[in-house]
Design a protein around this motif. Structure first.
Motif, PDB file in Angstrom:
ATOM      1  N   LYS A  34      21.918 -24.256 -31.178  1.00 29.19           N
ATOM      2  CA  LYS A  34      21.050 -24.637 -30.052  1.00 29.19           C
ATOM      3  C   LYS A  34      19.820 -25.615 -30.715  1.00 29.19           C
ATOM      4  CE  LYS A  34      19.938 -23.318 -25.561  1.00 29.19           C
ATOM      5  NZ  LYS A  34      19.910 -22.217 -24.552  1.00 29.19           N
ATOM      6  N   LEU A  35      19.868 -26.720 -30.336  1.00 29.76           N
ATOM      7  CA  LEU A  35      18.651 -27.472 -30.945  1.00 29.76           C
ATOM      8  C   LEU A  35      17.742 -27.960 -29.816  1.00 29.76           C
ATOM      9  CD1 LEU A  35      20.889 -29.713 -33.029  1.00 29.76           C
ATOM     10  CD2 LEU A  35      19.863 -27.844 -33.695  1.00 29.76           C
TER      11      LEU A  35
ATOM     12  N   ALA B 166      27.591 -27.587 -31.120  1.00 28.89           N
ATOM     13  CA  ALA B 166      25.907 -27.870 -31.115  1.00 28.89           C
ATOM     14  C   ALA B 166      26.030 -27.711 -29.393  1.00 28.89           C
ATOM     15  CB  ALA B 166      25.641 -29.293 -31.406  1.00 28.89           C
ATOM     16  N   VAL B 167      24.665 -26.847 -29.055  1.00 22.91           N
ATOM     17  CA  VAL B 167      24.228 -26.927 -27.621  1.00 22.91           C
ATOM     18  C   VAL B 167      22.967 -28.041 -27.542  1.00 22.91           C
ATOM     19  CG1 VAL B 167      23.346 -25.459 -25.894  1.00 22.91           C
ATOM     20  CG2 VAL B 167      24.992 -24.596 -27.477  1.00 22.91           C
ATOM     21  N   LEU B 168      23.242 -28.825 -26.614  1.00 25.40           N
ATOM     22  CA  LEU B 168      21.881 -29.958 -26.707  1.00 25.40           C
ATOM     23  C   LEU B 168      21.199 -29.722 -25.113  1.00 25.40           C
ATOM     24  CD1 LEU B 168      23.516 -32.681 -28.306  1.00 25.40           C
ATOM     25  CD2 LEU B 168      22.225 -30.958 -29.174  1.00 25.40           C
ATOM     26  N   PHE B 169      20.186 -29.297 -24.754  1.00 28.06           N
ATOM     27  CA  PHE B 169      19.528 -28.907 -25.563  1.00 28.06           C
ATOM     28  C   PHE B 169      18.677 -27.667 -25.345  1.00 28.06           C
ATOM     29  CE2 PHE B 169      18.921 -33.309 -26.115  1.00 28.06           C
ATOM     30  CZ  PHE B 169      18.967 -33.681 -27.625  1.00 28.06           C
ATOM     31  N   ASN B 170      17.740 -26.875 -26.130  1.00 33.71           N
ATOM     32  CA  ASN B 170      16.884 -25.791 -25.789  1.00 33.71           C
ATOM     33  C   ASN B 170      15.832 -26.057 -24.876  1.00 33.71           C
ATOM     34  OD1 ASN B 170      16.339 -23.221 -25.962  1.00 33.71           O
ATOM     35  ND2 ASN B 170      16.574 -23.205 -28.160  1.00 33.71           N
ATOM     36  N   ARG B 171      15.369 -25.209 -24.460  1.00 35.48           N
ATOM     37  CA  ARG B 171      13.766 -25.432 -23.304  1.00 35.48           C
ATOM     38  C   ARG B 171      12.679 -24.218 -24.181  1.00 35.48           C
ATOM     39  NH1 ARG B 171      13.977 -24.132 -18.806  1.00 35.48           N
ATOM     40  NH2 ARG B 171      12.312 -25.469 -17.931  1.00 35.48           N
ATOM     41  N   PHE B 172      11.579 -24.728 -24.131  1.00 36.65           N
ATOM     42  CA  PHE B 172      10.569 -23.761 -24.490  1.00 36.65           C
ATOM     43  C   PHE B 172       9.461 -23.594 -23.584  1.00 36.65           C
ATOM     44  CE2 PHE B 172      12.522 -26.120 -28.000  1.00 36.65           C
ATOM     45  CZ  PHE B 172      13.094 -25.093 -28.732  1.00 36.65           C
ATOM     46  N   TYR B 173       8.569 -22.722 -23.739  1.00 37.14           N
ATOM     47  CA  TYR B 173       7.595 -22.515 -23.017  1.00 37.14           C
ATOM     48  C   TYR B 173       6.572 -23.685 -23.211  1.00 37.14           C
ATOM     49  CZ  TYR B 173       8.255 -17.668 -22.117  1.00 37.14           C
ATOM     50  OH  TYR B 173       8.872 -16.397 -21.634  1.00 37.14           O
TER      51      TYR B 173
ATOM     52  N   LEU C  59      31.945 -31.532 -34.726  1.00 33.78           N
ATOM     53  CA  LEU C  59      31.429 -30.612 -33.548  1.00 33.78           C
ATOM     54  C   LEU C  59      31.906 -30.731 -32.347  1.00 33.78           C
ATOM     55  CD1 LEU C  59      27.749 -30.557 -34.957  1.00 33.78           C
ATOM     56  CD2 LEU C  59      29.451 -28.756 -35.509  1.00 33.78           C
ATOM     57  N   GLN C  60      31.962 -29.270 -31.575  1.00 33.53           N
ATOM     58  CA  GLN C  60      32.170 -29.393 -30.226  1.00 33.53           C
ATOM     59  C   GLN C  60      30.905 -29.624 -29.579  1.00 33.53           C
ATOM     60  OE1 GLN C  60      34.382 -25.692 -29.830  1.00 33.53           O
ATOM     61  NE2 GLN C  60      36.281 -26.938 -29.692  1.00 33.53           N
ATOM     62  N   PHE C  61      30.278 -29.973 -28.200  1.00 29.49           N
ATOM     63  CA  PHE C  61      29.303 -29.936 -27.614  1.00 29.49           C
ATOM     64  C   PHE C  61      29.343 -29.163 -26.346  1.00 29.49           C
ATOM     65  CE2 PHE C  61      29.284 -33.703 -30.378  1.00 29.49           C
ATOM     66  CZ  PHE C  61      28.157 -33.592 -30.963  1.00 29.49           C
ATOM     67  N   CYS C  62      28.172 -28.347 -25.943  1.00 27.24           N
ATOM     68  CA  CYS C  62      27.624 -28.087 -24.941  1.00 27.24           C
ATOM     69  C   CYS C  62      26.503 -28.741 -24.343  1.00 27.24           C
ATOM     70  CB  CYS C  62      27.534 -26.498 -24.779  1.00 27.24           C
ATOM     71  SG  CYS C  62      27.021 -25.644 -23.611  1.00 27.24           S
TER      72      CYS C  62
END
Length: 333
Positions: free
Chosen positions: A171-172, A194-201, A240-243
């Protein structure tokens, strides 16, 4: 209508999965999501820093001042101290596996190479169906290059692949200069998806207290647009597979993601806002669209509007960019 898809070595009943969130800590909510069509649950992340902080605190309690008084040696029982953070997570994983029929994907956010491998193996032994590795190393030093950070990620991926047989996704964050190049390297290092995309504070400044504050804003359609484009660009350039995740709210989002090249679509915020039953609403809308457009399965439509299917994707993107600049005033006014 064939709704099932393949993702992370698993046959899922639909492309809609529940992304990592606090909902995984509530078995009843997870059951409700399963009942309404969610195909897998991604657990909230296990952070290596949390485990290490707990171990350091235990170490301090056990050994600080142990030589000050002779009776200090009897303050604590003999034997190893349990790691409650890890044990709680493993217990939650086992509880979900017992309660649900759909796959449970454990989420790991590590720091050190050793941490990744140790905890990945423990999650596999506890029954996780697959793993999701959150790759995030902040680039806060001028002397740390992009190559060094990416090398750190790739070593983490390779180390997990050496220690576990589980399929796993990386997860990027959406901050890669050459995302397709990195994803190809991630595949070669052992990643499955691959998981596109991560979220942050997000950081802000409190002008009264004169200090940094942190907030976590809800995902939005803008987040989904970024993921959608990234999946479309990267599809077909590796195995790669994608989410696609972030800002997923409607059934049409599932269709768009699969058409761009995704195997799955991850959502969480919308279930907090509209309830678990909204999963069924999203899937029904996606199925209606497929019926109206004579698609018999998600596999049939995957990647249909990806860059890989465009005759000249670079020219297409530049043409859109130029056109937007030329007629941008129509969007603003």
């Amino acid at each position: 209508m064939q709704m099932s898809i393949e993702y992370l070595g698993l046959t899922l009943k639909s492309p809609l999965i529940v992304s990592a969130s606090p909902m995984s800590q509530h078995t009843d909510r997870c059951r409700a999501l399963e009942d309404h069509g969610a195909a897998a649950i991604v657990m909230h992340s296990l952070f290596e820093e949390q485990i290490n902080a707990e171990l350091h605190e235990v170490d301090h309690m056990l050994f600080h001042g142990r030589d000050a008084f002779s009776e200090a040696l009897s303050f604590f029982p003999e034997g190893a101290f349990e790691n409650y953070e890890m044990e709680n997570y493993l217990g939650r994983l086992r509880a979900l596996k017992t309660a649900l029929d759909i796959p449970v994907i454990a989420s790991l956010n590590g720091v050190s190479t050793g941490g990744w491998t140790t905890y990945a193996k423990m999650l596999e032994d506890a029954g996780a169906d697959a793993l999701e590795l959150n790759l995030y190393y902040p680039a806060n030093r001028a002397w740390t290059s992009a190559e060094q950070i990416e090398a750190h990620y790739l070593e983490a991926i390779a180390s997990v692949r050496r220690e576990t047989t589980l399929p796993f996704a990386v997860k990027l964050a959406p901050a890669f200069t050459a995302l397709p190049h990195f994803l190809k390297a991630a595949e070669e290092a052992g990643a499955t998806a691959a998981v596109l995309f991560n979220r942050f504070y997000q950081s802000d400044i409190d002008l009264e207290a004169l200090e940094w504050t942190r907030t976590l804003s809800k995902s939005s359609p803008a987040d989904f647009a970024a993921a959608l484009r990234a999946v479309a660009v990267c599809y077909g350039q590796s195995a790669l597979q994608f989410c696609a995740g972030g800002g997923v709210t409607e059934g049409n989002d599932i269709v768009k993601a699969v058409m761009a090249g995704a195997n799955t679509v991850a959502a969480a915020t919308v279930f907090h806002e509209r309830g678990e039953a909204h999963a069924a609403v999203m899937l029904a809308a996606a199925e209606r669209w497929m019926t109206e457009h004579e698609y018999e399965s998600f596999d049939q439509m995957r990647g249909a509007i990806s860059y890989a299917k465009a005759p000249n994707p670079s020219a297409l993107e530049r043409a859109n960019y130029v056109d937007l600049l030329r007629h941008g005033d129509e969007l603003w006014f």
